[in-house]
Enzyme design. Structure first.
Site, PDB file in Angstrom:
ATOM      1  N   GLY A  14       0.852  -1.205   0.000  1.00 12.22           N
ATOM      2  CA  GLY A  14       0.000   0.000   0.000  1.00 12.22           C
ATOM      3  C   GLY A  14       0.881   1.246   0.000  1.00 12.22           C
ATOM      4  O   GLY A  14       1.850   1.307   0.746  1.00 12.22           O
ATOM      5  N   ASP A 131       0.106   2.244   8.470  1.00 15.93           N
ATOM      6  CA  ASP A 131      -0.319   1.426   9.619  1.00 15.93           C
ATOM      7  C   ASP A 131       0.582   1.537  10.859  1.00 15.93           C
ATOM      8  O   ASP A 131       0.160   1.215  11.971  1.00 15.93           O
ATOM      9  CB  ASP A 131      -0.410  -0.052   9.223  1.00 15.93           C
ATOM     10  CG  ASP A 131      -1.523  -0.322   8.229  1.00 15.93           C
ATOM     11  OD1 ASP A 131      -2.371   0.562   8.046  1.00 15.93           O
ATOM     12  OD2 ASP A 131      -1.535  -1.416   7.644  1.00 15.93           O
ATOM     13  N   ARG A 166     -25.795  12.877  18.215  1.00 17.47           N
ATOM     14  CA  ARG A 166     -25.725  11.574  17.560  1.00 17.47           C
ATOM     15  C   ARG A 166     -24.537  10.738  18.019  1.00 17.47           C
ATOM     16  O   ARG A 166     -23.537  11.264  18.509  1.00 17.47           O
ATOM     17  CB  ARG A 166     -25.613  11.759  16.051  1.00 17.47           C
ATOM     18  CG  ARG A 166     -26.966  11.854  15.418  1.00 17.47           C
ATOM     19  CD  ARG A 166     -26.861  12.058  13.929  1.00 17.47           C
ATOM     20  NE  ARG A 166     -28.196  12.081  13.355  1.00 17.47           N
ATOM     21  CZ  ARG A 166     -28.502  12.635  12.211  1.00 17.47           C
ATOM     22  NH1 ARG A 166     -27.586  13.235  11.488  1.00 17.47           N
ATOM     23  NH2 ARG A 166     -29.744  12.595  11.770  1.00 17.47           N
ATOM     24  N   GLY A 174      -6.144   0.049   9.142  1.00 20.93           N
ATOM     25  CA  GLY A 174      -5.318  -0.713  10.072  1.00 20.93           C
ATOM     26  C   GLY A 174      -5.912  -2.113  10.137  1.00 20.93           C
ATOM     27  O   GLY A 174      -6.614  -2.461  11.095  1.00 20.93           O
ATOM     28  N   SER A 219     -22.523  14.271  22.201  1.00 25.92           N
ATOM     29  CA  SER A 219     -22.132  13.478  21.031  1.00 25.92           C
ATOM     30  C   SER A 219     -21.245  12.345  21.496  1.00 25.92           C
ATOM     31  O   SER A 219     -20.630  12.423  22.556  1.00 25.92           O
ATOM     32  CB  SER A 219     -21.374  14.331  20.016  1.00 25.92           C
ATOM     33  OG  SER A 219     -20.136  14.749  20.553  1.00 25.92           O
ATOM     34  N   HIS A 256      -9.920   5.164   1.709  1.00 23.49           N
ATOM     35  CA  HIS A 256      -8.606   5.474   1.130  1.00 23.49           C
ATOM     36  C   HIS A 256      -8.219   6.943   1.178  1.00 23.49           C
ATOM     37  O   HIS A 256      -7.074   7.277   0.855  1.00 23.49           O
ATOM     38  CB  HIS A 256      -8.525   4.926  -0.294  1.00 23.49           C
ATOM     39  CG  HIS A 256      -8.350   3.442  -0.302  1.00 23.49           C
ATOM     40  ND1 HIS A 256      -9.397   2.583  -0.074  1.00 23.49           N
ATOM     41  CD2 HIS A 256      -7.239   2.670  -0.445  1.00 23.49           C
ATOM     42  CE1 HIS A 256      -8.951   1.335  -0.106  1.00 23.49           C
ATOM     43  NE2 HIS A 256      -7.648   1.358  -0.324  1.00 23.49           N
TER      44      HIS A 256
HETATM   45  O1  F6P Z   1      -1.372  -1.483   4.736  1.00 17.98           O
HETATM   46  C1  F6P Z   1      -1.921  -0.264   4.419  1.00 17.98           C
HETATM   47  C2  F6P Z   1      -3.412  -0.353   4.257  1.00 17.98           C
HETATM   48  O2  F6P Z   1      -3.888   0.954   3.965  1.00 17.98           O
HETATM   49  C3  F6P Z   1      -4.194  -0.950   5.425  1.00 17.98           C
HETATM   50  O3  F6P Z   1      -4.410  -0.053   6.475  1.00 17.98           O
HETATM   51  C4  F6P Z   1      -5.451  -1.379   4.753  1.00 17.98           C
HETATM   52  O4  F6P Z   1      -6.081  -2.414   5.461  1.00 17.98           O
HETATM   53  C5  F6P Z   1      -4.980  -1.855   3.420  1.00 17.98           C
HETATM   54  O5  F6P Z   1      -3.763  -1.186   3.169  1.00 17.98           O
HETATM   55  C6  F6P Z   1      -5.930  -1.585   2.304  1.00 17.98           C
HETATM   56  O6  F6P Z   1      -5.423  -2.140   1.157  1.00 17.98           O
HETATM   57  P1  F6P Z   1      -5.990  -1.872  -0.303  1.00 17.98           P
HETATM   58  O7  F6P Z   1      -5.549  -0.500  -0.714  1.00 17.98           O
HETATM   59  O8  F6P Z   1      -5.370  -2.935  -1.127  1.00 17.98           O
HETATM   60  O9  F6P Z   1      -7.468  -1.945  -0.201  1.00 17.98           O
END
Ligand code: F6P
Length: 326
Positions: A14, A131, A166, A174, A219, A256
């Site tokens: 990633g 992470d 809420r 992670g 909240s 993302h």
């Molecule tokens: O390892 C980095 C990370 O962003 C994790 O936190 C997450 O679980 C994973 O990659 C997501 O991966 P992808 O971009 O392949 O969905």
């Protein structure tokens, strides 16, 4: 001149903000030291396919401040096979590459470790993942930027959560580790933080919410790490909803957005220091090791330890989050 004359650099797994700053540091340190540099595109896949390009001083201009990675990245199944690694080695030999800096996380270093058990070309790792789950380094490149992205988003959610009284479940990244969740939870004053490292949290959460309800909290923000064994934010929200019919519950999955953006000053400087240190390690004949940060100092940690040992969640931070969320 030593035996290292030409090096490769790649990013794998990633992406994380600050990877470009690390590529720049590796490239410029190597050129400064009289070495040639080759960028390997798409991680280990590019090593297997021979997807290389020469990097010059100006190839890495104007990238320090950018998220993502100019070399692209991938998770490569083929590098897990002996055949794939053999192709990678042949490409390194053919291109006279004497050492490789690999920027990535756990999977990247596992690949590097296995490769270095079979072949002599030294690999040095630079920890790059949001992470922060790599043993042997206090920080990984991209973690600080991701934390700042998350707290900006959670602060905004807090405004609307308070306006409506809420209960919000906010899922952060992670998959196997709760470092992001714990630190952002503390930074945002979350009422509760659910981590994969801590078990049976849903029942604790229910009593905690009852207390908050009695005290008329305006909240409630619950941070959920995506890897929590009791489910993601949506599943946990469902379980809680049944017992707290008076609560108006909402769920946000940040996704993302946490991986992108311009790196913070901390990530830029860490990436620059570690990129520099990785080239120095290759020049010092090191192999199969990661450069990391411990108590502010750059250290060298064997891949063997970095990938095998688990980095522990801070008990002090856990306690702090509990005390401050009353
Ligand atoms: O390892 C980095 C990370 O962003 C994790 O936190 C997450 O679980 C994973 O990659 C997501 O991966 P992808 O971009 O392949 O969905």
């Amino acid at each position: 001149m030593g035996k290292i004359k030409k090096i490769g650099v790649l990013t794998s797994g990633g992406d994380s903000p600050g990877m470009n700053a690390a590529i720049r540091a590796v490239t410029r340190t190597a050129i400064y030291s009289g070495l040639e540099v080759v960028g390997i595109r798409h991680g280990y896949k590019g090593l297997i396919d021979g997807n290389f390009k020469t990097l010059k001083v100006f190839s890495v201009s104007d990238i320090l401040q950018r998220g993502g990675t100019i070399l692209k990245t991938a998770r490569c199944e083929e590098f897990r096979t002996a055949e794939g690694r053999k192709k990678a080695y042949e490409n390194l030999k053919k291109n006279q590459i004497d050492g490789v800096v690999v920027i990535g996380g756990d999977g990247t270093f596992t690949g590097g470790r296995v490769f270095n058990e079979e072949y002599e070309t030294p690999f040095i790792g630079v920890p790059g993942t949001i992470d922060n789950d790599i043993y042997g380094t206090d920080y990984t490149i991209g973690y600080d930027t991701a934390l700042n992205t998350i707290i900006e988003a959670v602060d905004k959610i807090r405004d609307t959560a308070s306006a409506h009284n809420r209960l919000f479940f906010i899922e952060v990244m992670g998959a196997k580790a709760g470092f992001i969740a714990l630190r952002t939870g503390v930074a945002c004053g979350a009422e509760a933080i659910l981590l994969p490292e801590v078990k049976n949290q849903v029942s604790n959460l229910k009593s905690l919410l009852e207390d908050g309800f009695r005290r008329k909290k305006s909240s409630n923000i619950i941070i959920v790490a995506e890897g929590d064994e009791e489910g993601g934010a949506f599943q946990i929200a469902e379980k809680v909803k049944e017992d707290f019919k008076d609560y108006s519950v909402r769920v946000t999955v940040l996704g993302h957005i946490q991986r992108g953006g311009s790196p913070t000053a901390f990530d830029r400087v860490t990436a620059s220091r570690l990129g520099y240190a990785a080239v120095e390690a290759l020049l010092d004949d090191q192999k199969s090791a990661m450069v990391g940060l411990q108590n502010g100092e750059v250290v060298l940690v064997p891949f063997r330890k970095a990938v095998k040992l688990n980095k522990a969640i801070s008990q002090e931070m856990l306690e702090l989050s509990k005390v401050l969320s009353i």
